[in-house]
Design a protein around this motif. Structure first.
Motif, PDB file in Angstrom:
ATOM      1  N   THR A 314      34.889  44.711  41.122  1.00 57.64           N
ATOM      2  CA  THR A 314      35.958  43.796  40.441  1.00 57.64           C
ATOM      3  C   THR A 314      35.707  44.202  39.058  1.00 57.64           C
ATOM      4  N   TRP A 315      36.564  43.600  38.139  1.00 56.23           N
ATOM      5  CA  TRP A 315      36.318  43.763  36.844  1.00 56.23           C
ATOM      6  C   TRP A 315      36.411  42.597  36.091  1.00 56.23           C
ATOM      7  N   VAL A 316      35.521  42.372  34.882  1.00 53.49           N
ATOM      8  CA  VAL A 316      35.384  41.000  34.289  1.00 53.49           C
ATOM      9  C   VAL A 316      35.670  41.364  32.842  1.00 53.49           C
ATOM     10  N   PRO A 317      36.257  40.311  32.300  1.00 50.73           N
ATOM     11  CA  PRO A 317      36.221  40.566  30.897  1.00 50.73           C
ATOM     12  C   PRO A 317      35.195  40.505  29.923  1.00 50.73           C
ATOM     13  N   PRO A 318      34.949  41.290  28.852  1.00 50.85           N
ATOM     14  CA  PRO A 318      33.575  41.247  28.187  1.00 50.85           C
ATOM     15  C   PRO A 318      33.098  39.853  28.028  1.00 50.85           C
ATOM     16  N   ALA A 319      33.971  39.070  27.730  1.00 46.14           N
ATOM     17  CA  ALA A 319      33.203  37.788  27.389  1.00 46.14           C
ATOM     18  C   ALA A 319      32.549  37.013  28.572  1.00 46.14           C
ATOM     19  N   ILE A 348      26.033  46.191  37.161  1.00 47.06           N
ATOM     20  CA  ILE A 348      27.081  45.903  36.112  1.00 47.06           C
ATOM     21  C   ILE A 348      27.263  47.056  35.035  1.00 47.06           C
ATOM     22  N   GLY A 349      28.586  47.399  34.675  1.00 49.93           N
ATOM     23  CA  GLY A 349      28.796  48.468  33.991  1.00 49.93           C
ATOM     24  C   GLY A 349      28.166  48.306  32.427  1.00 49.93           C
ATOM     25  N   ALA A 350      28.019  49.399  32.010  1.00 50.94           N
ATOM     26  CA  ALA A 350      27.326  49.626  30.583  1.00 50.94           C
ATOM     27  C   ALA A 350      28.327  49.250  29.360  1.00 50.94           C
ATOM     28  N   ARG A 351      29.655  49.459  29.633  1.00 51.40           N
ATOM     29  CA  ARG A 351      30.525  49.086  28.742  1.00 51.40           C
ATOM     30  C   ARG A 351      31.863  48.842  29.054  1.00 51.40           C
ATOM     31  N   ALA A 352      32.604  48.373  28.394  1.00 48.20           N
ATOM     32  CA  ALA A 352      33.888  47.954  29.057  1.00 48.20           C
ATOM     33  C   ALA A 352      35.011  49.267  29.215  1.00 48.20           C
ATOM     34  N   GLU A 353      35.662  49.295  29.897  1.00 50.66           N
ATOM     35  CA  GLU A 353      36.563  50.378  30.313  1.00 50.66           C
ATOM     36  C   GLU A 353      37.856  49.751  30.680  1.00 50.66           C
ATOM     37  N   TYR A 354      38.939  50.776  30.764  1.00 51.48           N
ATOM     38  CA  TYR A 354      40.109  50.298  31.245  1.00 51.48           C
ATOM     39  C   TYR A 354      40.277  50.258  32.726  1.00 51.48           C
ATOM     40  N   PRO A 355      40.535  49.109  33.330  1.00 55.12           N
ATOM     41  CA  PRO A 355      40.437  49.004  34.814  1.00 55.12           C
ATOM     42  C   PRO A 355      41.479  50.031  35.539  1.00 55.12           C
ATOM     43  N   TYR A 359      44.132  47.541  40.163  1.00 55.06           N
ATOM     44  CA  TYR A 359      43.541  46.194  40.105  1.00 55.06           C
ATOM     45  C   TYR A 359      44.588  45.312  39.779  1.00 55.06           C
ATOM     46  N   ALA A 360      44.325  44.116  40.670  1.00 58.27           N
ATOM     47  CA  ALA A 360      45.248  42.937  40.856  1.00 58.27           C
ATOM     48  C   ALA A 360      45.276  41.937  39.679  1.00 58.27           C
ATOM     49  N   GLY A 361      43.909  41.756  39.013  1.00 59.99           N
ATOM     50  CA  GLY A 361      43.886  40.620  38.022  1.00 59.99           C
ATOM     51  C   GLY A 361      44.647  40.806  36.882  1.00 59.99           C
ATOM     52  N   SER A 362      45.256  39.694  36.444  1.00 53.65           N
ATOM     53  CA  SER A 362      46.255  39.671  35.331  1.00 53.65           C
ATOM     54  C   SER A 362      45.210  39.521  33.903  1.00 53.65           C
ATOM     55  N   ARG A 368      40.444  46.215  28.158  1.00 56.96           N
ATOM     56  CA  ARG A 368      39.201  46.752  28.677  1.00 56.96           C
ATOM     57  C   ARG A 368      38.590  45.613  29.478  1.00 56.96           C
ATOM     58  N   ALA A 369      37.673  46.101  30.264  1.00 58.88           N
ATOM     59  CA  ALA A 369      37.091  45.086  31.279  1.00 58.88           C
ATOM     60  C   ALA A 369      35.637  45.835  31.575  1.00 58.88           C
TER      61      ALA A 369
END
Length: 401
Positions: A314-319, A348-355, A359-362, A368-369
């Motif tokens: 999954t992809w999680v917003p940086p916050a 957990i990824g080391a940095r935020a990237e473009y999903p 990916y279906a999350g709005s 970046r996530a």
């Protein structure tokens, strides 16, 4: 899908101040397809060994028979093939256990390569044995040569003593012939002259001088020949000694080559064993080659999807990612699942990237996530299936994590 929410944390301000994550959130996830790929190996095939047998030396020693083997040069008995034919293979959809045979490859070339490697090893050992035998033969010849040299030394000593006696007799005979001594006193001594020529007991002093001079000349010739033979024997001894040393060095190298050939045999046997390919995990065959196919080394033969836990991404917003930690729990749900399942964050990824675009999350569309992976308890889930993930909060103390 529900968006990332933090409203539930507003009533837990004291707890939120000591915790490392916001309140639980729900995100979109996808089941990863992580099959185990089994690829075609490099297999050995027999190759011509141009170094087999015994190669003559470039300049054979005069003290050694022609055909003395040179130091053997090991050569590879096998090469690696690029393509291999499939004998049999598991079918797509087959359920396999760990250790089950899933592919058998044509092993005829590999078996021939093993036979060639063993033949090369036999040749290497035969070369080592032959060099040792040549060294022993050279030692025996040197021993005979030194015995002959001892006989020549004894003959030289005898000839030297004889010459000294003849020289003394010749001096006395010359003195008698000159009238300075009685000629009759030298006659008995002349009778004891060596076999270089008989000396008549009644010979005149002048005749006696001639006979002794002739005998002395013959002894000198024999002594020169003996010393020449002694010199030749010394040269032959030096040549044999050098040959023995070289043969010893060559035999040692041949033994090392034979040991290396044994290693090559074991390596080829191990490579030949790669024609039978087993599955390292229990699971379902998702991709498989067909019997009779010819594949290149490194090509995929079989793909096995392991049984057991599935991996979800999954992809999680940086916050929100700032409040996650490895070991954080999550609840997995989907319309097609009969019930919820538990999952655990494993990476957990080391940095935020473009999903990924799929990916279906709005919440993270075109932003970046941080990529996050979770392991889902229970039986394997269908690869690519969509899921809802409700992430728990990171434990407030390291002990609770």
């Amino acid at each position: 899908m529900r968006r990332w929410t933090v409203g539930a944390a507003l009533g837990l301000v004291p707890v939120a101040l000591t915790a490392c994550t916001p309140a639980p959130a729900t995100l979109a996830g996808t089941v990863l397809d992580q099959p185990v790929l089994l690829v075609a190996p490099q297999l050995p095939v027999p190759a011509v060994n141009t170094d087999a047998g015994f190669a003559p030396t470039a300049s054979p020693s005069a003290a050694l028979p022609s055909g003395t083997p040179a130091v053997p040069v090991p050569s590879a008995a096998t090469a690696e093939t690029t393509y291999v034919r499939v004998e049999s293979s598991a079918r797509t959809g087959d359920q396999v256990a760990a250790g089950d045979v899933v592919v058998r490859l044509d092993d005829r070339a590999a078996v021939a390569a093993v036979a060639a490697a063993r033949a090369d090893a036999d040749v290497a050992r035969a070369q080592a044995d032959a060099l040792v035998a040549r060294g022993n033969d050279a030692r025996s010849r040197r021993s005979d040569l030194r015995a002959n040299r001892a006989e020549v030394d004894a003959a030289i000593a005898d000839l030297t003593a004889t010459r000294d006696r003849l020289a003394a007799q010749l001096d006395r005979a010359r003195t008698a012939a000159a009238g300075r001594t009685d000629a009759t006193r030298s006659a008995p001594a002349a009778a004891s002259a060596p076999s270089a020529g008989p000396v008549a007991s009644g010979a005149t002093p002048a005749a006696l001088v001639r006979q002794l001079a002739t005998a002395l000349t013959a002894v000198d010739t024999g002594l020169a020949n003996a010393r020449s033979a002694r010199s030749r024997l010394d040269s032959a001894d030096a040549t044999l000694t050098d040959a023995i040393r070289q043969l010893g060095d060559a035999a040692e190298l041949a033994r090392l080559a034979a040991d290396g050939s044994d290693v090559a045999v074991r390596l080829t046997e191990e490579q030949a064993g790669r024609t039978t390919i087993t599955s390292p995990v229990a699971g379902v065959v998702t991709t498989s080659v067909a019997a009779g196919d010819v594949v290149a080394a490194g090509a995929t033969l079989v793909a096995v999807r392991p049984d057991g836990q599935s991996t979800v991404t999954t992809w999680v917003p940086p916050a929100g990612a700032a409040g996650l930690c490895v070991g954080t729990g999550a609840t997995v749900s989907a319309d097609w699942l009969p019930g919820n399942r538990h999952a655990t964050v494993t990476a957990i990824g080391a940095r935020a990237e473009y999903p990924e675009t799929s990916y279906a999350g709005s919440d993270v569309h075109l932003t970046r996530a941080v990529p996050v992976r979770l392991s889902v308890d229970g039986d394997a889930l269908p690869p690519g299936a969509p899921l809802d993930l409700t992430l728990d909060s990171c434990p407030s103390s390291p002990k609770d994590r």
